[in-house]
Structures are given as C-alpha cells and as structure tokens.
Design an enzyme around this catalytic site. Structure first.
Site, PDB file in Angstrom:
ATOM      1  CG  PHE A  14      -2.300   0.638   0.958  1.00 38.45           C
ATOM      2  CD1 PHE A  14      -3.100   0.261  -0.143  1.00 38.45           C
ATOM      3  CD2 PHE A  14      -2.971   1.464   1.740  1.00 38.45           C
ATOM      4  CE1 PHE A  14      -4.180   1.025  -0.450  1.00 38.45           C
ATOM      5  CE2 PHE A  14      -4.016   2.129   1.602  1.00 38.45           C
ATOM      6  CZ  PHE A  14      -4.733   1.731   0.626  1.00 38.45           C
ATOM      7  N   GLY A  66      10.313  15.295  -7.287  1.00 37.11           N
ATOM      8  CA  GLY A  66       9.622  13.960  -6.887  1.00 37.11           C
ATOM      9  C   GLY A  66       9.591  12.875  -7.923  1.00 37.11           C
ATOM     10  CG  ASP A  71      12.883   0.969 -14.161  1.00 35.22           C
ATOM     11  OD1 ASP A  71      12.050   0.427 -13.324  1.00 35.22           O
ATOM     12  OD2 ASP A  71      12.720   1.375 -15.015  1.00 35.22           O
ATOM     13  CE  LYS A 117       9.888   0.220 -16.043  1.00 38.80           C
ATOM     14  NZ  LYS A 117      10.243   1.695 -15.923  1.00 38.80           N
TER      15      LYS A 117
END
Lengths: 343, 343
Positions: free
Chosen positions: A11, A210, A224, A228
């Site tokens: 979460f 951010g 990363d 993918k």
C-alpha cells in the site's frame, strides 16, 4: 463474478493509487461492466485491514496517511498480519500485488503471486521484480490454475505497452521492440541537454520534483529498463529469459553534457534505450535522431513495435506517476471482468 | 465456437487483404487461440463462392485475380448471388464486411451489417460508411442481438486507434481526441512541404505510387477524416452524431506551398487534423508544431487521446495499406474468439 473480491498487498504509492482510481471509477465500473468490485483486504508492511463485506477505501487511504499503516483501520485493522496469512484466510477472486520491486529474488511479491494463483485467484501486478526473475514460472502457474496474470502496469507507467501488443496486435508477429522506458533517466537526460548541466545537478532537480527515488541507482545503471525489457521479451517475443541472463546492460552514469552537445551536432540526442528481438536483448545509452518516433522528452515513455503485418506501431505516454500506473491496473482488472462476463 | 464460420462480403483490396492474412496466420490462430476458423462464403459485386466445409482462400484469391470475380470458383462459384442472399442461406457466426464506403446512406454495407446482426452473427468491418451514417442504430442492434460489432479497421489503417482506447484505456475517461487520420492528404502535404511542389503535382505523385485513389475528392475535402472522427466520437466519447451533423469540415484543397513555407517559419507545418471532445467535432488544416507528437509524415497516422487518469497517450502507425488494415480485422476476429473461449 458480479461482485469480485479484491485483496491489495502493498500500500505504497502504486497500491494507494489503485485504491484511489478504483474508488473514483466505482460507479462507472458498475454501470458499464455490470460488476461491483469490493476490496476485502489491504496489507501493508505493518499489518492489514480485513472486512469480507468490503473496506471503505477512502477511510483506508486516510488511516494509511495519518497512521502510516492500515492496521489501525477502525474495527477491521490488525497489526503484524502478513500477506500470506491474508491470502490463506480471506476469500477473494483477485490479488492486486503492489509490493516494492526486488530484482534479486522477486520477494515478497513472487510468493504472494504464486500463492494467489495456486489458490485460484487472478493476479494484477505493478511489480517488476517477480516477472524479471521468474516470468516463465509465473506464466506456467497461471495456465496451470486457469487464472489470469496481468502485468501491464510493470512497463511504461501510464503507457499501455503490453496491453497494446496483447489486445490490439493479435495475429501480428512482433519482430522487435525498441523503447525509452525509464522516466527518471529520460528526465535527467532531457535536463542535461536543455540546461547544459551535469548529471548530478539533473539528478538533484529530479529529486526535488519527486521524479526520482532517493536512491536512483537502478534507474541510472539501466537495471529498471532491463527488467522491463526482460518482461517485454518474455511476454511478447516468447523469449525465456530472466534479468540474470542479461549481460548487455549499460546505464547513463557516464554520459556528460559534452556527449549530448556532440550528439546534437549530428541531429541526435542520447536516450537510454532498450532493444529486443529474436536474438538481441540489450539496454544502453544510444544516439537517437530528434525525428525518431521514440525520441520523447522528460518523463515520457515511447515504444516502437516492428510487426509483420501492421509494420511499425509506436505508443507514447507518461512513464511515471501512481495514478497513471494504477490506471493500467484498473484496465487489467476490467479486462478480467470482461473476460468473465463476455461484455 | 471452436470452428467459427466466416462470410466475407466485399472482395476488393481490404476483403482480399483479410483473406490473405487469415490464410497466412491460420496455424497461429489454431495453436494460440484453439479455434479453426473457415471462410464458408465470399461475395463480390458479381456473385459468390460458397462452401459450407470451407473455401480454399488461395484458390479464391487466384480466381478473383484471373477472373475478376469469385463467382467462377470451381464447383462452388455462382454468378449474380447477392450478399443478402448469402446471409440468408449460409450458416456462419461472423460476417467480415468489406464493401466500398458510401457516405450518403451507408449502403450496401449497412444492410449487410444489420441483417447479419439480426440473425445473430458478429460483424467485423473496415467500412466507414455505415458507421458514419448510422453508428447508434448499429450499436443498438449489436446490443439487442447480443453480438459483437468490431470496427477497428475503419480508422487508422494499420494503427489500432479504437482497440487501444477500448482494450487498453478502460476506466479512463477519454476527454479529447486529436489526430492525423488520412494517409493520402498527409502524403500530399508532406510532398508539398519537402519538394515545394503544387498540390496537383503532389496528387499526381500519390496516384503514381498507388497511395491515392483515382478520385481523391473525399480525401482532399476532409470527408474521409470527418467520417473517421464521427466514428471515434460515437465509439469513444459517447457522442451520438452522424456525418450529416458535421458542419465544420474543411479540406486541404486551398493549401499552397506558400502556406507551408509560412508555417515552417513558425516551427510548424500544416496537417489535416480531426479534433473531437465533449463539445467540438471538426476537421480542418491546422498549424502543427514539428515537435507535436501527432506531427507525422507521409502515410503515417497519429492520434492523441487526452484522458483523465493516464493523461496523454499517443499512438502512431501506418495509415493505409490492405494488409495493415486487414491485420486489424484479424485482431478484431481474434478478440471475438477470445471473448467466446475466455482465453
């Protein structure tokens, strides 16, 4: 499956994003697809909230924000309950798996996904780790137990790369895949090119906005993007590879503002590109002409499929953002509903 | 539906393209989706070939090429049989409708599609006419008879515009649609801009290359793009409009090489753009910056969706070609199979 029950494990940004979009679109789903989904359990790292009649998602989001865990959800929260315990005890048809990516062994997401499928639940995930280390195993388990494994949210942020290939290009053979798939490095390269600044300054700006995680190592070193590409190669090129099989991964750490200036003289810029076909599977910074369709800036993602019938198809969109990413988990969920109801 | 029977009405470029790709991909469809489709009838303007056990598609293509009609298909061909007669007499689960576009009343395609749905057949079409004049009626009929109406091939050539929105963006509200959707005019504008030639010279080149129909009026005056925008507005924005409701359609006939030069000074070019949102629905030549994502050249198509969750999504691909277009009819067919078998 007119009242599908959902368990959310994880979460953080993406799990909460899913709860938000599900809440936002609840009425539309009921009206348009004839199903009334309810979230019967939410698990985070400290505990869980469980209510077989359905949790109030706004309340869960509020509690998570104020108390840092859903375990304090009034009446239904409990500390120290784990995901596996919830999967064991709570009846549900769908697992939404959104724990953090772990590319070493895919855990804890891998175990959650396997257990969910073993017990007949469909799985929707945004977690690259399990798929990058064990795609074949997960795929076989989903067939074995006749459940769906949906993972469009693992690649492309809000850009529906996998579902485009799976639902809109059936019958085509995908010959190759080439794309800009990491929003953080694409933002950094764009800023370096636009502002003639160093990679350190661009990383700093990305963090301030951010866009970038506190430790962007896996973005910068190509990991990363490599995860993918492994997922795309398995899902769309039928290649049986894992992240560990990938020798050719190079990141953007050594790219300088001078490299970008040199590139510009040739009508190009430098992008971190993933490339896969029948034989190749690699990730590296590449010279990309400005008029190349995959030459997108900032946090955009773009992927080009070469196919045998439709020829080249390019999709581009926002490569990051919890709502954007969660919108694809919502689409995955709706596709499951549609497949069950023939709508 | 493991052995779906197909009727093809219309055996021009697109109908033949469909027969070619179905033949080419037959084994893949059997293996991957567990169904063995067979074409039990093909109808062209002079007659039909009918065999309930399945026609040999290579033979049908050969006969069409040599005799100009499938009515001479050995043993199974018959002159003067019409599409409605075939729909009446031949058992089948799917109609592939590929007759020429008629934007006045949608005929004869409209009648074929309505009759097929009334008698419980799914319909796959590449024909803009019926949908541009009677989208709502067709859509209601498909619901009434619980059959699928698939029309991804009506927009974008090989670019899966509609199926992207329907299968990959569910849950998103599409706020607006903006696109370059006519391959012929896009080729013409590209040549005028690159070669500084007149529209007449560019049209001539397009004809020589087979990109342009002998009478390109409907391309040049915006009608073709307008039909596509009407289909998109109905299908994706839930607007109940027909081609006749569209006042704002302007073509490229008056665009000069000077206009293109002026545009270039502003970092732009001129494209024939269709635009639709909750209120607007228009087609006209617009100034488009070179770095706009929908600024594609030659016969490419590009469409930008603005959505509430995933934000902007752009898809681009080849906007013409019988094989490219037929690949989307094949995808539509596979989606029907998947929805019936839950694969």
């Amino acid at each position: 499956m007119t009242k599908p029950r959902i368990i959310i494990i994880g979460f953080g940004n993406v799990g909460r994003g899913f709860a938000k979009v599900l809440n936002m679109k609840y009425n539309l789903i009921v009206e348009k697809f004839g199903v009334s989904p309810r979230v019967v359990a939410i698990v985070d790292s400290r505990g869980a909230a469980i209510n077989p009649r359905g949790l109030d998602l706004e309340k869960a989001l509020y509690i998570k924000k104020s108390e840092k865990t859903v375990a304090f959800y009034p009446g239904y929260g409990k500390l120290s309950v784990t995901g596996l315990e919830v999967l064991d005890k709570v009846d549900a048809e769908i697992l939404v798996e959104a724990t953090p990516t772990n590319i070493v062994d895919g855990e804890p997401g891998l175990s959650f996904m396997l257990e969910a499928m073993r017990t007949g639940r469909h799985v929707i995930t945004a977690n690259k780790g399990p798929l990058a280390v064990a795609f074949y195993k997960l795929s076989e388990e989903s067939k074995k137990h006749d459940v769906q494994l949906k993972f469009d949210a693992t690649v492309g942020g809000g850009t529906p790369v996998i579902s485009l290939a799976k639902h809109c290009l059936s019958g085509n053979q995908i010959v190759s895949i080439r794309g800009v798939l990491n929003a953080t490095t694409n933002f950094i390269l764009t800023k370096m090119s636009e502002n003639h600044c160093s990679i350190e300054e661009a990383v700093k700006e990305a963090k301030e906005k951010g866009i970038c995680e506190m430790d962007p190592t896996y973005d910068l070193n190509g990991t990363d993007t490599a995860c993918k590409m492994v997922i795309l190669a398995n899902a769309l090129l039928e290649r049986r590879v894992t992240y560990k099989d990938l020798p050719e991964v190079d990141g953007i750490e050594k790219i300088t503002v001078e490299d970008l200036k040199e590139a510009r003289k040739k009508g190009c810029t430098i992008k971190l590109v993933g490339l896969a076909d029948e034989k190749r599977l690699l990730v590296e910074p590449m010279l990309v002409p400005f008029n190349d369709k995959i030459c997108v800036d900032n946090t955009l993602n773009a992927v080009e499929f070469k196919t045998d019938l439709a020829k080249e198809i390019v999709i581009m969109g926002h490569g990051a953002g919890p709502i954007e990413t969660a919108s694809k988990m919502l689409n995955d969920m709706i596709e499951i509903f549609k497949s069950q109801t023939n709508r």
